[in-house]
Scaffold this active site. Sequence first.
Site, PDB file in Angstrom:
ATOM      1  CG  ASP A  32      55.892 -23.599  30.485  1.00 25.80           C
ATOM      2  OD1 ASP A  32      55.172 -24.608  30.419  1.00 25.80           O
ATOM      3  OD2 ASP A  32      56.170 -23.043  31.561  1.00 25.80           O
TER       4      ASP A  32
ATOM      5  CB  SER B   3      49.598 -28.402  33.269  1.00 18.47           C
ATOM      6  OG  SER B   3      48.296 -28.485  33.797  1.00 18.47           O
TER       7      SER B   3
ATOM      8  NE  ARG C 248      47.875 -33.688  37.815  1.00 20.12           N
ATOM      9  CZ  ARG C 248      46.783 -34.173  37.233  1.00 20.12           C
ATOM     10  NH1 ARG C 248      46.207 -35.272  37.714  1.00 20.12           N
ATOM     11  NH2 ARG C 248      46.278 -33.597  36.162  1.00 20.12           N
TER      12      ARG C 248
ATOM     13  CG  ASP D 132      50.747 -23.609  34.112  1.00 19.37           C
ATOM     14  OD1 ASP D 132      49.713 -23.022  33.787  1.00 19.37           O
ATOM     15  OD2 ASP D 132      50.831 -24.842  34.211  1.00 19.37           O
TER      16      ASP D 132
ATOM     17  N   GLY E 104      57.499 -27.204  36.569  1.00 19.30           N
ATOM     18  CA  GLY E 104      57.733 -27.584  35.187  1.00 19.30           C
ATOM     19  C   GLY E 104      57.606 -29.060  34.887  1.00 19.30           C
TER      20      GLY E 104
END
Length: 250
Positions: free
Chosen positions: A24, A146, A71, A26, A68
């Site tokens: 992942d 994202s 958006r 972020d 996670g």
Amino acid sequence: MTTTDNAWEIPQSDHRRYGAALFDLDGVLTPTAEVHMKAWHRMFTDYFAAHGITPAYTDDDYFAYVDGKARYDGVRACLASRGVVLPEGDLTDPAGTETVCGIGNTKNDAFAAILRDEGVDPYTGSVRLIDHLESLDVPMAVVSSSRNAPEVLKAAGLADRFEVVVDGSVVATEGIRGKPAPDMFELAAQLLGVESDDAVVIEDALSGVAAGAAGDFGLVVGVDRGAGAAALLAGGADVVVTDLEELIAP
């Protein structure tokens, strides 16, 4: 279980060897989870206040409904927690439009502004693990909900370190499910040319470790950046670390 010539030994996994790493972004490679948190807080605080929605948005909402997820899924889930249902709208809806997409695009504008103004540096321990895996010729991918993943990787100086990036835009174009479904990680393993059971999923979000647990992956590593070790283990992580450097065998 498959085996590869280019193998990575992880101390926390009884010294089993793995053939790929699926990161992942972020909160795992970069502290952009903090940037996302700020952007969500700014957007939802303003939106709730303008529409008289209660209770007020808090960081607990971020971990419960947003962290996670893609958006627009995060927008939808957080609004639903207040009993608010809006039309889906269209991906091209301008920021401020009273749709799920419009509100999500408002958040994206806030994220871009914070990233531009504050920048982002990768976690030191994460870069050390990337360097270690490169030395072993272990293939790596970034798997991020994202749509901003390419911009974040570029800002952090990591854009040339990954041969595969599966992000929110890929979810849309490929028509696959986002986290907590395992599809994004499965696609990343496929693109790297490895079996899922030979790959390690590395996640800091509850929806991310759930995605890893839902697939046939060799190991799911939770990175505790605030979600809590107990919650990550309960959510599907096999082991939990606080820094990715812990995944380098001495």
